[in-house]
Write a protein that holds these residues in place. Structure first.
Motif, PDB file in Angstrom:
ATOM      1  N   GLU A 198     -79.003 -76.518  13.612  1.00  0.00           N
ATOM      2  CA  GLU A 198     -79.403 -75.273  12.941  1.00  0.00           C
ATOM      3  C   GLU A 198     -80.916 -75.267  12.723  1.00  0.00           C
ATOM      4  OE1 GLU A 198     -77.609 -75.130   8.999  1.00  0.00           O
ATOM      5  OE2 GLU A 198     -78.273 -77.159   8.565  1.00  0.00           O
ATOM      6  N   ARG A 227     -81.101 -83.247  12.493  1.00  0.00           N
ATOM      7  CA  ARG A 227     -80.389 -82.868  11.276  1.00  0.00           C
ATOM      8  C   ARG A 227     -79.614 -84.084  10.780  1.00  0.00           C
ATOM      9  NH1 ARG A 227     -81.812 -80.043   7.512  1.00  0.00           N
ATOM     10  NH2 ARG A 227     -80.503 -78.374   6.738  1.00  0.00           N
ATOM     11  N   THR A 285     -73.717 -66.104   5.749  1.00  0.00           N
ATOM     12  CA  THR A 285     -74.112 -65.077   6.724  1.00  0.00           C
ATOM     13  C   THR A 285     -73.463 -65.392   8.073  1.00  0.00           C
ATOM     14  OG1 THR A 285     -76.240 -65.204   5.595  1.00  0.00           O
ATOM     15  CG2 THR A 285     -76.101 -63.718   7.490  1.00  0.00           C
ATOM     16  N   ALA A 290     -82.982 -65.171   5.869  1.00  0.00           N
ATOM     17  CA  ALA A 290     -83.369 -64.722   7.223  1.00  0.00           C
ATOM     18  C   ALA A 290     -82.555 -63.523   7.703  1.00  0.00           C
ATOM     19  CB  ALA A 290     -83.216 -65.870   8.210  1.00  0.00           C
ATOM     20  N   SER A 338     -79.068 -66.076   4.382  1.00  0.00           N
ATOM     21  CA  SER A 338     -79.245 -65.101   3.297  1.00  0.00           C
ATOM     22  C   SER A 338     -80.679 -64.613   3.269  1.00  0.00           C
ATOM     23  CB  SER A 338     -78.892 -65.727   1.953  1.00  0.00           C
ATOM     24  OG  SER A 338     -77.555 -66.132   1.985  1.00  0.00           O
TER      25      SER A 338
HETATM   26  N1  PPE Z   1     -78.623 -73.586   7.075  1.00  0.00           N
HETATM   27  C1  PPE Z   1     -79.546 -73.962   6.171  1.00  0.00           C
HETATM   28  C2  PPE Z   1     -80.144 -75.307   6.290  1.00  0.00           C
HETATM   29  C3  PPE Z   1     -79.911 -73.084   5.157  1.00  0.00           C
HETATM   30  O1  PPE Z   1     -80.827 -73.474   4.268  1.00  0.00           O
HETATM   31  C4  PPE Z   1     -79.338 -71.808   5.088  1.00  0.00           C
HETATM   32  C5  PPE Z   1     -79.729 -70.852   4.012  1.00  0.00           C
HETATM   33  C6  PPE Z   1     -78.371 -71.457   6.056  1.00  0.00           C
HETATM   34  C7  PPE Z   1     -78.032 -72.373   7.023  1.00  0.00           C
HETATM   35  C8  PPE Z   1     -77.663 -70.139   6.030  1.00  0.00           C
HETATM   36  O2  PPE Z   1     -76.726 -70.081   4.978  1.00  0.00           O
HETATM   37  P1  PPE Z   1     -76.337 -68.709   4.260  1.00  0.00           P
HETATM   38  O3  PPE Z   1     -77.519 -68.295   3.456  1.00  0.00           O
HETATM   39  O4  PPE Z   1     -75.153 -69.047   3.434  1.00  0.00           O
HETATM   40  O5  PPE Z   1     -76.029 -67.734   5.326  1.00  0.00           O
HETATM   41  N2  PPE Z   1     -81.031 -71.021   3.503  1.00  0.00           N
HETATM   42  C9  PPE Z   1     -81.364 -70.494   2.200  1.00  0.00           C
HETATM   43  C10 PPE Z   1     -82.669 -71.038   1.656  1.00  0.00           C
HETATM   44  C11 PPE Z   1     -83.891 -70.729   2.433  1.00  0.00           C
HETATM   45  C12 PPE Z   1     -85.157 -71.163   1.720  1.00  0.00           C
HETATM   46  O6  PPE Z   1     -86.217 -71.205   2.383  1.00  0.00           O
HETATM   47  O7  PPE Z   1     -85.125 -71.411   0.504  1.00  0.00           O
HETATM   48  C13 PPE Z   1     -81.303 -68.974   2.175  1.00  0.00           C
HETATM   49  O8  PPE Z   1     -81.288 -68.338   3.234  1.00  0.00           O
HETATM   50  O9  PPE Z   1     -81.240 -68.426   1.082  1.00  0.00           O
END
Ligand code: PPE
Length: 307
Positions: free
Chosen positions: A194, A149, A222, A260, A258
């Motif tokens: 991550e 990362r 999330t 997953a 969000s």
């Molecule tokens: N890390 C990364 C690198 C990431 O992209 C996401 C969300 C998270 C952590 C979780 O963050 P949050 O959604 O605020 O809980 N990834 C977004 C995009 C995925 C995609 O393939 O496009 C998402 O889950 O919407």
């Protein structure tokens, strides 16, 4: 993956336009230099009607990402919150995945972005289970990526910038080509960071652990929700650097995001995690999380915004 709604509409620079009309010039700054910041958030069909999960927090993060990159968003946060609700209604969706994106448009070529016009678009799509339909109940097989990362003084992982996802693409493609659902990236020092599009939690001896912001993560919304749900359910939730090797010794592991949502991990590098299936604490957290999203558990944090 996502599905494009037929005859869909997109909110684009303050107007609702037809899906086909939401286009950019090939010489736009974003096309060449990755100059965008974006969000991903979901709208759920709750018992009380459709509602967007943590809308204000996602829009706040969008503004924070823009600030780091000196991007002045030409709308207020309130206007973009309204636009998110509007675009779900316009597309007649009940469940939706929302994708607000801010990007540098067309002016001249060259790295210096000064003076490029800033555009904002918000799309609403249907998007099923991010890691496959079975992922939520059964769990996924993942590998530790050979890609790291982003270190803090290179590309800031705190900003949800489009360009960071070139790194995510390397992680994801490697994992999928090797027969895994997802990859877990480490920091430059070998600690867990991550997934390509998710944060990670580990359960050990009844406690929850997740890497801190200093582990090159996106501070997930999330992740924050699970943090609070975990505490409410009586677990210790600890932000701590996690060495790669501890992944294999975890009782349970799960991803959050969000897209997953809360997705269990059943093996890492073909080593089974716990009993090689979703664990009981993961299931309890999922039940609470999905209970809030369906309206069956009281939304005492005020996370849902009715559209
Ligand atoms: N890390 C990364 C690198 C990431 O992209 C996401 C969300 C998270 C952590 C979780 O963050 P949050 O959604 O605020 O809980 N990834 C977004 C995009 C995925 C995609 O393939 O496009 C998402 O889950 O919407």
């Amino acid at each position: 993956m996502s599905e494009v709604p037929p005859n869909g509409k997109i909110w684009f620079d303050g107007k609702i336009v037809n899906w086909q009309e939401a286009t950019v010039h090939v010489l736009s700054h974003v096309v060449h230099y990755g100059s965008s910041v974006f969000e991903g958030l979901r709208c759920y069909r709750t018992k009380q009607g459709s509602a967007i999960f943590r809308l204000q927090d996602h829009i706040k993060r969008l503004f924070n990402s823009a600030k780091i990159y000196r991007i002045q968003i030409p709308f207020t946060p309130e206007k973009l919150e309204q636009a998110c609700k509007e675009i779900v209604r316009e597309n007649h969706l009940e469940d939706a995945y929302l994708r607000p994106i801010v990007f540098r448009g067309y002016k001249t070529l060259g790295v210096d972005p000064t003076g490029t016009p800033i555009h904002v678009a918000i799309a609403a799509l249907t998007w099923g289970k991010y890691l496959g339909d079975e992922a939520i109940n059964i769990g996924v097989d993942v590998k530790v990526s050979s890609w790291n990362r982003l270190p803090a003084n290179t590309m800031p992982s705190i900003a949800k910038a489009g360009s960071n996802y070139m790194n995510s693409q390397l992680i994801k493609m490697e994992a999928v080509l090797d027969g895994y659902a997802e990859g877990i990236a480490l920091t430059m020092e070998g600690y867990v960071s991550e997934g390509s599009g998710e944060n990670l939690f580990m359960v050990r001896d009844g406690k929850l652990y997740t890497p801190p912001i200093s582990a090159s993560i996106l501070p997930g919304i999330t992740r924050d929700s699970v943090f609070r749900i975990g505490k409410e359910l009586g677990y210790d939730v600890i932000e701590e650097m996690i060495p790669r090797s501890l992944l294999y010794l975890a009782d349970e592991l799960f991803f959050t995001g969000s897209a997953a949502e809360v997705s269990p991990i059943k093996s890492v590098d073909r080593i089974p995690i716990g009993e090689g299936k979703r664990g009981p604490i993961t299931e309890r957290i999922q039940q609470h999380f999905f209970g809030i999203l369906s309206g069956e558990i009281e939304d005492k944090y005020g996370w849902l915004t009715r559209i």
